[in-house]
Design a protein around this motif. Sequence first.
Motif, PDB file in Angstrom:
ATOM      1  N   ILE A 148     -10.211   6.898  -6.352  1.00  0.00           N
ATOM      2  CA  ILE A 148      -8.935   6.306  -5.943  1.00  0.00           C
ATOM      3  C   ILE A 148      -8.871   4.857  -6.407  1.00  0.00           C
ATOM      4  O   ILE A 148      -7.865   4.385  -6.924  1.00  0.00           O
ATOM      5  CB  ILE A 148      -8.762   6.397  -4.406  1.00  0.00           C
ATOM      6  CG1 ILE A 148      -8.556   7.859  -4.014  1.00  0.00           C
ATOM      7  CG2 ILE A 148      -7.571   5.565  -3.936  1.00  0.00           C
ATOM      8  CD1 ILE A 148      -8.362   8.090  -2.537  1.00  0.00           C
ATOM      9  N   ILE A 166      -4.898   9.806   3.808  1.00  0.00           N
ATOM     10  CA  ILE A 166      -6.300   9.386   3.900  1.00  0.00           C
ATOM     11  C   ILE A 166      -7.045  10.435   4.720  1.00  0.00           C
ATOM     12  O   ILE A 166      -6.613  10.784   5.824  1.00  0.00           O
ATOM     13  CB  ILE A 166      -6.420   8.024   4.602  1.00  0.00           C
ATOM     14  CG1 ILE A 166      -5.573   6.974   3.861  1.00  0.00           C
ATOM     15  CG2 ILE A 166      -7.866   7.557   4.686  1.00  0.00           C
ATOM     16  CD1 ILE A 166      -5.173   5.809   4.714  1.00  0.00           C
ATOM     17  N   ASP A 219       4.735   6.579   4.890  1.00  0.00           N
ATOM     18  CA  ASP A 219       4.964   7.000   3.511  1.00  0.00           C
ATOM     19  C   ASP A 219       4.634   8.478   3.352  1.00  0.00           C
ATOM     20  O   ASP A 219       3.999   9.080   4.217  1.00  0.00           O
ATOM     21  CB  ASP A 219       4.125   6.144   2.539  1.00  0.00           C
ATOM     22  CG  ASP A 219       2.626   6.328   2.710  1.00  0.00           C
ATOM     23  OD1 ASP A 219       2.139   7.457   2.566  1.00  0.00           O
ATOM     24  OD2 ASP A 219       1.935   5.327   2.992  1.00  0.00           O
ATOM     25  N   GLN A 230     -13.705  -2.167   1.659  1.00  0.00           N
ATOM     26  CA  GLN A 230     -13.889  -0.720   1.734  1.00  0.00           C
ATOM     27  C   GLN A 230     -12.666  -0.004   1.186  1.00  0.00           C
ATOM     28  O   GLN A 230     -11.550  -0.295   1.572  1.00  0.00           O
ATOM     29  CB  GLN A 230     -14.110  -0.272   3.186  1.00  0.00           C
ATOM     30  CG  GLN A 230     -15.432  -0.707   3.751  1.00  0.00           C
ATOM     31  CD  GLN A 230     -16.601  -0.053   3.038  1.00  0.00           C
ATOM     32  OE1 GLN A 230     -16.533   1.098   2.633  1.00  0.00           O
ATOM     33  NE2 GLN A 230     -17.675  -0.805   2.862  1.00  0.00           N
ATOM     34  N   GLN A 231     -12.925   0.914   0.301  1.00  0.00           N
ATOM     35  CA  GLN A 231     -11.850   1.750  -0.198  1.00  0.00           C
ATOM     36  C   GLN A 231     -12.279   3.186  -0.002  1.00  0.00           C
ATOM     37  O   GLN A 231     -13.471   3.458   0.151  1.00  0.00           O
ATOM     38  CB  GLN A 231     -11.599   1.449  -1.674  1.00  0.00           C
ATOM     39  CG  GLN A 231     -11.122   0.019  -1.859  1.00  0.00           C
ATOM     40  CD  GLN A 231     -10.906  -0.337  -3.293  1.00  0.00           C
ATOM     41  OE1 GLN A 231     -11.741  -0.038  -4.127  1.00  0.00           O
ATOM     42  NE2 GLN A 231      -9.800  -0.981  -3.591  1.00  0.00           N
ATOM     43  N   ASN A 278       0.835  -1.212   0.000  1.00  0.00           N
ATOM     44  CA  ASN A 278       0.000   0.000   0.000  1.00  0.00           C
ATOM     45  C   ASN A 278       0.864   1.254   0.000  1.00  0.00           C
ATOM     46  O   ASN A 278       0.607   2.192  -0.754  1.00  0.00           O
ATOM     47  CB  ASN A 278      -0.911   0.031   1.232  1.00  0.00           C
ATOM     48  CG  ASN A 278      -2.159  -0.816   1.032  1.00  0.00           C
ATOM     49  OD1 ASN A 278      -2.482  -1.210  -0.071  1.00  0.00           O
ATOM     50  ND2 ASN A 278      -2.854  -1.087   2.128  1.00  0.00           N
ATOM     51  N   ALA A 279       1.876   1.272   0.871  1.00  0.00           N
ATOM     52  CA  ALA A 279       2.717   2.467   0.988  1.00  0.00           C
ATOM     53  C   ALA A 279       3.323   2.820  -0.373  1.00  0.00           C
ATOM     54  O   ALA A 279       3.289   3.976  -0.801  1.00  0.00           O
ATOM     55  CB  ALA A 279       3.811   2.255   2.027  1.00  0.00           C
ATOM     56  N   LEU A 328      -9.243  -5.509   0.394  1.00  0.00           N
ATOM     57  CA  LEU A 328      -9.157  -6.613   1.357  1.00  0.00           C
ATOM     58  C   LEU A 328      -7.886  -6.559   2.214  1.00  0.00           C
ATOM     59  O   LEU A 328      -7.855  -7.071   3.323  1.00  0.00           O
ATOM     60  CB  LEU A 328      -9.205  -7.963   0.630  1.00  0.00           C
ATOM     61  CG  LEU A 328     -10.553  -8.325   0.016  1.00  0.00           C
ATOM     62  CD1 LEU A 328     -10.464  -9.663  -0.701  1.00  0.00           C
ATOM     63  CD2 LEU A 328     -11.622  -8.374   1.071  1.00  0.00           C
ATOM     64  N   PHE A 342       1.143   3.525   9.155  1.00  0.00           N
ATOM     65  CA  PHE A 342       0.406   2.383   9.699  1.00  0.00           C
ATOM     66  C   PHE A 342       1.301   1.690  10.710  1.00  0.00           C
ATOM     67  O   PHE A 342       2.469   1.418  10.432  1.00  0.00           O
ATOM     68  CB  PHE A 342       0.016   1.410   8.587  1.00  0.00           C
ATOM     69  CG  PHE A 342      -1.133   1.901   7.746  1.00  0.00           C
ATOM     70  CD1 PHE A 342      -2.440   1.535   8.041  1.00  0.00           C
ATOM     71  CD2 PHE A 342      -0.906   2.744   6.672  1.00  0.00           C
ATOM     72  CE1 PHE A 342      -3.503   1.996   7.278  1.00  0.00           C
ATOM     73  CE2 PHE A 342      -1.969   3.215   5.904  1.00  0.00           C
ATOM     74  CZ  PHE A 342      -3.265   2.839   6.205  1.00  0.00           C
TER      75      PHE A 342
HETATM   76  P1  ADP Z   1      -6.651  -2.012  -1.532  1.00  0.00           P
HETATM   77  O1  ADP Z   1      -5.308  -1.364  -1.385  1.00  0.00           O
HETATM   78  O2  ADP Z   1      -6.607  -3.359  -2.199  1.00  0.00           O
HETATM   79  O3  ADP Z   1      -7.697  -1.112  -2.097  1.00  0.00           O
HETATM   80  P2  ADP Z   1      -6.631  -2.078   1.367  1.00  0.00           P
HETATM   81  O4  ADP Z   1      -7.575  -2.729   2.327  1.00  0.00           O
HETATM   82  O5  ADP Z   1      -5.208  -2.455   1.459  1.00  0.00           O
HETATM   83  O6  ADP Z   1      -7.204  -2.363  -0.067  1.00  0.00           O
HETATM   84  O7  ADP Z   1      -6.764  -0.510   1.544  1.00  0.00           O
HETATM   85  C1  ADP Z   1      -8.051   0.085   1.610  1.00  0.00           C
HETATM   86  C2  ADP Z   1      -7.995   1.533   1.180  1.00  0.00           C
HETATM   87  O8  ADP Z   1      -7.260   2.322   2.138  1.00  0.00           O
HETATM   88  C3  ADP Z   1      -7.246   1.761  -0.127  1.00  0.00           C
HETATM   89  O9  ADP Z   1      -8.091   1.544  -1.232  1.00  0.00           O
HETATM   90  C4  ADP Z   1      -6.809   3.207   0.001  1.00  0.00           C
HETATM   91  O10 ADP Z   1      -7.876   4.063  -0.343  1.00  0.00           O
HETATM   92  C5  ADP Z   1      -6.541   3.354   1.484  1.00  0.00           C
HETATM   93  N1  ADP Z   1      -5.098   3.200   1.818  1.00  0.00           N
HETATM   94  C6  ADP Z   1      -4.484   2.094   2.326  1.00  0.00           C
HETATM   95  N2  ADP Z   1      -3.168   2.312   2.532  1.00  0.00           N
HETATM   96  C7  ADP Z   1      -2.919   3.581   2.147  1.00  0.00           C
HETATM   97  C8  ADP Z   1      -1.737   4.417   2.120  1.00  0.00           C
HETATM   98  N3  ADP Z   1      -0.546   3.967   2.526  1.00  0.00           N
HETATM   99  N4  ADP Z   1      -1.891   5.688   1.668  1.00  0.00           N
HETATM  100  C9  ADP Z   1      -3.093   6.148   1.251  1.00  0.00           C
HETATM  101  N5  ADP Z   1      -4.228   5.424   1.256  1.00  0.00           N
HETATM  102  C10 ADP Z   1      -4.157   4.155   1.686  1.00  0.00           C
END
Ligand code: ADP
Length: 287
Positions: free
Chosen positions: A229, A210, A205, A223-224, A164-165, A238, A266
């Motif tokens: 995005i 968010i 990062d 949930q996103q 994610n980062a 997930l 995180f």
């Molecule tokens: P995915 O990345 O597959 O969409 P995640 O459960 O890992 O699902 O993350 C959920 C949502 O949280 C992401 O869609 C994003 O909008 C937000 N998110 C997660 N990690 C970050 C991050 N490091 N920086 C910005 N937004 C993030």
Amino acid sequence: EERSRDAELKSEELQAAKEQLEDKAKELQLSSKYKSEFLANMSHELRTPLNSILLLSEMLSDDPDYELSEEQKEFANVIHSSGQDLLNLINDILDLSKIEAGKLEVSYEEVYMNEFIDRMERNFLQTAKKKNIDFEIHFNSDVPPIIYTDEQRLQQILKNLLSNAFKFTEKGSVSINVEKAQPEEVQFNRLAPQVDTWVRISVSDTGIGIARDKQFMIFEAFQQVDGAIMRRYGGTGLGLSITKEFTQLLGGTCLVESQEGKGSTFTIIIPNLPGGMPAVTEIEAAE
Ligand code: ADP
């Protein structure tokens, strides 16, 4: 007399309502069990054909004997990487259904933290280079060299946080910080009085961040933050719910601090569970 009959009627009604509720609860429990079993079976059945797709597309793109054109090789590559995405998704769904069914097992072992973090770093060096993002590791000397936890689960937690980062960062840096956490910080946890070493691992990062009012929902499955995005970055929503469930399974907790447009951190705080501790699955997860 009138009043006592009224009361009797009321208590009968209450009893009936209670029974109805209990039936409903049983029904729900059963259907949720069927759902988890169905997901587990389906995931298994999907993986078998997918493995052939992955293997054969890789052979096609790698083997010089096939004399494929550059374009054909590129197609084989796309088949392979799409197949890999699908496999990751299936594995995530399988993990979540196992968690829901209470069937995910934790196996404790000695984890050499320094080597473990080195391995995580190596896994993401290429990504960092490709995106031209600094990748820093800070490993504090107060961290015990060996931590008792489930290495595979911990690895998946960090992989999710790191991917994610990197995914949500266009420039700047991603860093991993490892240090000892204070027992006071985890007082909410029932393990707190028995565990004297807690380890804090955070992934920071300088990415898109968010919004505050969205932070509560990102740990929920599927949930996103928003549709725009999602369309831009892909993903399934997930990763973080698995991260949270796994961290709780290890007896720990998972937190986020983030500022829109600036970046996110995180953090997971996990106990160093020496051998002989009660199975973490029996312990109420921290909230
Ligand atoms: P995915 O990345 O597959 O969409 P995640 O459960 O890992 O699902 O993350 C959920 C949502 O949280 C992401 O869609 C994003 O909008 C937000 N998110 C997660 N990690 C970050 C991050 N490091 N920086 C910005 N937004 C993030």
